[in-house]
Design a protein around this motif. Structure first.
Motif, PDB file in Angstrom:
ATOM      1  N   PHE A 138       0.835  -1.207   0.000  1.00  0.00           N
ATOM      2  CA  PHE A 138       0.000   0.000   0.000  1.00  0.00           C
ATOM      3  C   PHE A 138       0.872   1.261   0.000  1.00  0.00           C
ATOM      4  N   GLY A 139       1.996   1.173   0.704  1.00  0.00           N
ATOM      5  CA  GLY A 139       2.918   2.317   0.733  1.00  0.00           C
ATOM      6  C   GLY A 139       3.459   2.631  -0.649  1.00  0.00           C
ATOM      7  N   ARG A 140       3.741   1.582  -1.418  1.00  0.00           N
ATOM      8  CA  ARG A 140       4.279   1.803  -2.768  1.00  0.00           C
ATOM      9  C   ARG A 140       3.191   2.218  -3.748  1.00  0.00           C
ATOM     10  N   ALA A 141       2.029   1.581  -3.613  1.00  0.00           N
ATOM     11  CA  ALA A 141       0.958   1.866  -4.587  1.00  0.00           C
ATOM     12  C   ALA A 141       0.351   3.242  -4.305  1.00  0.00           C
ATOM     13  N   THR A 142       0.240   3.580  -3.075  1.00  0.00           N
ATOM     14  CA  THR A 142      -0.388   4.804  -2.522  1.00  0.00           C
ATOM     15  C   THR A 142      -1.918   4.779  -2.696  1.00  0.00           C
ATOM     16  N   MET A 143      -2.564   5.233  -1.682  1.00  0.00           N
ATOM     17  CA  MET A 143      -4.029   5.204  -1.661  1.00  0.00           C
ATOM     18  C   MET A 143      -4.653   6.101  -2.750  1.00  0.00           C
ATOM     19  N   PRO A 144      -4.102   7.292  -2.999  1.00  0.00           N
ATOM     20  CA  PRO A 144      -4.723   8.099  -4.067  1.00  0.00           C
ATOM     21  C   PRO A 144      -4.686   7.395  -5.431  1.00  0.00           C
ATOM     22  N   ALA A 145      -3.561   6.737  -5.735  1.00  0.00           N
ATOM     23  CA  ALA A 145      -3.469   6.035  -7.029  1.00  0.00           C
ATOM     24  C   ALA A 145      -4.409   4.832  -7.048  1.00  0.00           C
ATOM     25  N   LEU A 146      -4.492   4.125  -5.924  1.00  0.00           N
ATOM     26  CA  LEU A 146      -5.401   2.968  -5.864  1.00  0.00           C
ATOM     27  C   LEU A 146      -6.845   3.410  -6.036  1.00  0.00           C
ATOM     28  N   ARG A 147      -7.158   4.521  -5.394  1.00  0.00           N
ATOM     29  CA  ARG A 147      -8.544   5.013  -5.504  1.00  0.00           C
ATOM     30  C   ARG A 147      -8.856   5.424  -6.953  1.00  0.00           C
ATOM     31  N   ALA A 148      -7.899   6.063  -7.588  1.00  0.00           N
ATOM     32  CA  ALA A 148      -8.130   6.490  -8.976  1.00  0.00           C
ATOM     33  C   ALA A 148      -8.384   5.269  -9.862  1.00  0.00           C
ATOM     34  N   LYS A 149      -7.577   4.217  -9.660  1.00  0.00           N
ATOM     35  CA  LYS A 149      -7.792   3.004 -10.462  1.00  0.00           C
ATOM     36  C   LYS A 149      -9.116   2.340 -10.087  1.00  0.00           C
ATOM     37  N   SER A 150      -9.399   2.345  -8.802  1.00  0.00           N
ATOM     38  CA  SER A 150     -10.637   1.713  -8.333  1.00  0.00           C
ATOM     39  C   SER A 150     -11.850   2.361  -8.997  1.00  0.00           C
ATOM     40  N   GLU A 151     -11.818   3.677  -9.084  1.00  0.00           N
ATOM     41  CA  GLU A 151     -12.949   4.370  -9.730  1.00  0.00           C
ATOM     42  C   GLU A 151     -13.058   3.967 -11.198  1.00  0.00           C
ATOM     43  N   ARG A 152     -11.907   3.817 -11.848  1.00  0.00           N
ATOM     44  CA  ARG A 152     -11.936   3.419 -13.271  1.00  0.00           C
ATOM     45  C   ARG A 152     -12.470   1.997 -13.424  1.00  0.00           C
ATOM     46  N   LEU A 153     -11.967   1.104 -12.566  1.00  0.00           N
ATOM     47  CA  LEU A 153     -12.289  -0.318 -12.691  1.00  0.00           C
ATOM     48  C   LEU A 153     -13.765  -0.575 -12.384  1.00  0.00           C
ATOM     49  N   THR A 154     -14.241  -0.016 -11.275  1.00  0.00           N
ATOM     50  CA  THR A 154     -15.643  -0.214 -10.909  1.00  0.00           C
ATOM     51  C   THR A 154     -16.549   0.551 -11.882  1.00  0.00           C
ATOM     52  N   GLY A 155     -16.065   1.694 -12.360  1.00  0.00           N
ATOM     53  CA  GLY A 155     -16.816   2.446 -13.372  1.00  0.00           C
ATOM     54  C   GLY A 155     -16.977   1.632 -14.652  1.00  0.00           C
ATOM     55  N   TYR A 156     -15.938   0.875 -14.988  1.00  0.00           N
ATOM     56  CA  TYR A 156     -15.985   0.011 -16.181  1.00  0.00           C
ATOM     57  C   TYR A 156     -17.026  -1.094 -15.991  1.00  0.00           C
ATOM     58  N   LEU A 157     -17.033  -1.678 -14.793  1.00  0.00           N
ATOM     59  CA  LEU A 157     -18.032  -2.705 -14.483  1.00  0.00           C
ATOM     60  C   LEU A 157     -19.444  -2.129 -14.634  1.00  0.00           C
ATOM     61  N   GLU A 158     -19.630  -0.956 -14.083  1.00  0.00           N
ATOM     62  CA  GLU A 158     -20.940  -0.295 -14.159  1.00  0.00           C
ATOM     63  C   GLU A 158     -21.318  -0.027 -15.620  1.00  0.00           C
ATOM     64  N   GLN A 159     -20.330   0.409 -16.366  1.00  0.00           N
ATOM     65  CA  GLN A 159     -20.563   0.729 -17.786  1.00  0.00           C
ATOM     66  C   GLN A 159     -20.998  -0.521 -18.572  1.00  0.00           C
ATOM     67  N   LEU A 160     -20.339  -1.643 -18.301  1.00  0.00           N
ATOM     68  CA  LEU A 160     -20.692  -2.886 -19.011  1.00  0.00           C
ATOM     69  C   LEU A 160     -22.096  -3.348 -18.643  1.00  0.00           C
ATOM     70  N   ILE A 161     -22.438  -3.205 -17.374  1.00  0.00           N
ATOM     71  CA  ILE A 161     -23.788  -3.604 -16.950  1.00  0.00           C
ATOM     72  C   ILE A 161     -24.820  -2.723 -17.649  1.00  0.00           C
ATOM     73  N   ASP A 162     -24.550  -1.419 -17.643  1.00  0.00           N
ATOM     74  CA  ASP A 162     -25.496  -0.497 -18.280  1.00  0.00           C
ATOM     75  C   ASP A 162     -25.611  -0.758 -19.779  1.00  0.00           C
ATOM     76  N   ALA A 163     -24.481  -1.128 -20.384  1.00  0.00           N
ATOM     77  CA  ALA A 163     -24.482  -1.307 -21.836  1.00  0.00           C
ATOM     78  C   ALA A 163     -25.204  -2.581 -22.272  1.00  0.00           C
ATOM     79  N   GLY A 164     -25.156  -3.637 -21.431  1.00  0.00           N
ATOM     80  CA  GLY A 164     -25.719  -4.876 -21.961  1.00  0.00           C
ATOM     81  C   GLY A 164     -26.355  -5.826 -20.968  1.00  0.00           C
ATOM     82  N   LEU A 165     -26.424  -5.460 -19.700  1.00  0.00           N
ATOM     83  CA  LEU A 165     -26.911  -6.459 -18.735  1.00  0.00           C
ATOM     84  C   LEU A 165     -28.017  -5.932 -17.824  1.00  0.00           C
ATOM     85  N   ARG A 166     -28.644  -4.861 -18.238  1.00  0.00           N
ATOM     86  CA  ARG A 166     -29.662  -4.256 -17.362  1.00  0.00           C
ATOM     87  C   ARG A 166     -30.865  -5.174 -17.143  1.00  0.00           C
TER      88      ARG A 166
END
Ligand code: PLP
Length: 424
Positions: free
Chosen positions: A317-345
């Protein structure tokens, strides 16, 4: 196939991910010889490869030095828990003296309530969210009974006011405000385990304190998942575990925060010798002089073997840093949300708030059509190496973890759900 489901898109996203190297630092469970798409970091995080060396170091020292291991080397057992103090404080936004790794989450919750739930004639009530994690509820209820108070009259469970069981801040404010005169403690989650909703902890602490109550947080699903600023939040205490997003292993030693304003409190506490100030601890006298700060709530000498993997995790966690992890987390979960909205509603309803500031990495997905259909989908996913977890009656929780999950994992989940739907 809609464009959103294109493997090349997922691959491009992964190639552009600055944290992509971390995945190789984990043991990935296999399914038919290939890594699973593991989305259960909300339950048990994967093993960092670095954990083994820390555990072996302890085993080796024990084998070769036995009792002397308490006193030798930088990682001596006498002060072993102090090795995780600074990185842990950094991670949760606390001062080092405000945090300690000890016990388990529920045990720490009890210890905190012994000190910070002090009912008076006027103030007896504890306020929690309805549907709180069972262990928290049992702990709270048993604390009430232990003080001779009937939970029917003293346990306030705030009902969610939003569709799908989430809370508006107005509902929380209303519940605290309307019970202000009788509230002794507000206990709230950082991220709600069932819905994945994340809360504004500073605002909840402010509301609780304005009502004259103590405020504590259960951060089991928040730590290592969302950025935390515990000191600034003003909370009186917080507790969490390290086996979910912190990847410190099954039953890992838990965490506890006590705000610095209570560092030298004379409130009652359940004491043990490891909470005694280390300058007097080994006089072995009858007097208890608590170590100022969170360390003063320790009971026993720590389970070193269980603490060892946390060092590897915090180092990551010290190397990755929480701000960078959070930024990726938003992208990754946002992608999941996007796929659901696009084809799995037609298959999945997103229960977790759509507002990114009100969630961590987890999306709780209600399966359209109810429990039987939901179980069928869940089992289908598992049989193809796509692992989420199931919450009765009809929710699948999917937690893409930025340290080790990829956009390709997320696409694999979405594609497998689509396959199941199309085959029906
Ligand atoms: C929100 C929450 N609180 C409490 C607990 C209980 O934790 P422990 O078994 O470490 O006491 C859990 C466990 O998953 C949890 O998710």
């Amino acid at each position: 196939m809609t464009d959103a489901f294109t493997p090349a898109d997922a691959q491009a996203r992964d190639a552009a991910d600055p944290l992509r190297g971390f995945r190789d630092e984990f043991h990935l469970p296999l399914h038919d010889g290939e890594p699973q798409a593991y989305f259960v970091g909300n339950s048990l995080g994967l093993q960092p490869k670095g954990a083994r060396a820390h555990v072996e170091e302890v085993l080796d020292k024990w084998a070769t030095q036995a009792v002397e291991g308490h006193f030798t080397g930088q990682a001596q057992w006498m002060t072993y828990h102090e090795l995780v103090r600074d990185p842990l404080a950094q991670l949760v936004g606390a001062q080092p003296s405000e945090v300690v790794a000890m016990n388990s989450l529920t045990a720490n919750l009890h210890l905190m309530m012994v000190s910070f739930y002090q009912p008076t004639i006027e103030r007896t009530a504890i306020l929690v969210e309805a549907g709180s994690f069972p262990s928290d509820r049992y702990a709270v209820e048993s604390q009430l009974r232990y003080r001779g108070l009937p939970p029917e009259l003293t346990l306030i469970e705030v009902e969610p006011d939003q569709p799908d069981g989430t809370f508006s801040m107005a509902a929380i404010a209303q519940a605290i405000g309307s019970n202000a005169k009788r509230l002794a403690l507000v206990l709230w989650p950082g991220v709600q385990y069932r819905t994945g909703q994340a809360f504004d902890l500073a605002e909840i602490a402010r509301l609780g304190h304005a009502a004259g109550a103590m405020v504590g947080f259960d951060l089991a699903h928040a730590v290592g998942n969302v950025p935390l600023r515990l000191h600034d939040s003003g909370a009186d205490f917080a507790v969490w575990c390290h086996y979910k997003y912190m990847n410190a292993g099954p039953g890992a030693v838990a965490g506890c925060f006590v705000h610095e304003r209570h560092a030298r409190t004379t409130r009652p506490r359940f004491a043990g010798w490891w909470g005694n100030d280390k300058h007097v601890r080994f006089r072995m006298g009858p007097e208890f002089e608590p170590t100022p700060g969170a360390d003063g709530w320790q009971l026993s000498n720590p389970p070193i073997l269980a603490l060892a993997p946390l060092r590897a995790s915090l180092e990551q966690f010290g190397r990755a840093t929480m701000p960078a992890l959070r930024a990726k987390s938003e992208r990754l979960t946002g992608y999941l949300e996007q796929l659901i909205d696009a084809g799995l509603r037609d298959v999945l309803d997103v229960v977790t708030p759509r507002d990114v500031s009100q969630r961590g990495c987890q999306l709780s997905l209600r399966v359209v059509g109810g429990r039987e259909r939901g179980r069928e989908l869940f089992d289908y996913l598992a049989s193809r190496g796509v692992l989420g977890d199931w919450r009765e009656p009809d929710v699948i929780r999917i937690s893409p973890v930025p340290l080790y999950n990829t956009h390709a994992d997320v696409l694999r989940f979405a594609t497998t759900v689509r396959e199941w739907r199309d085959a029906r």
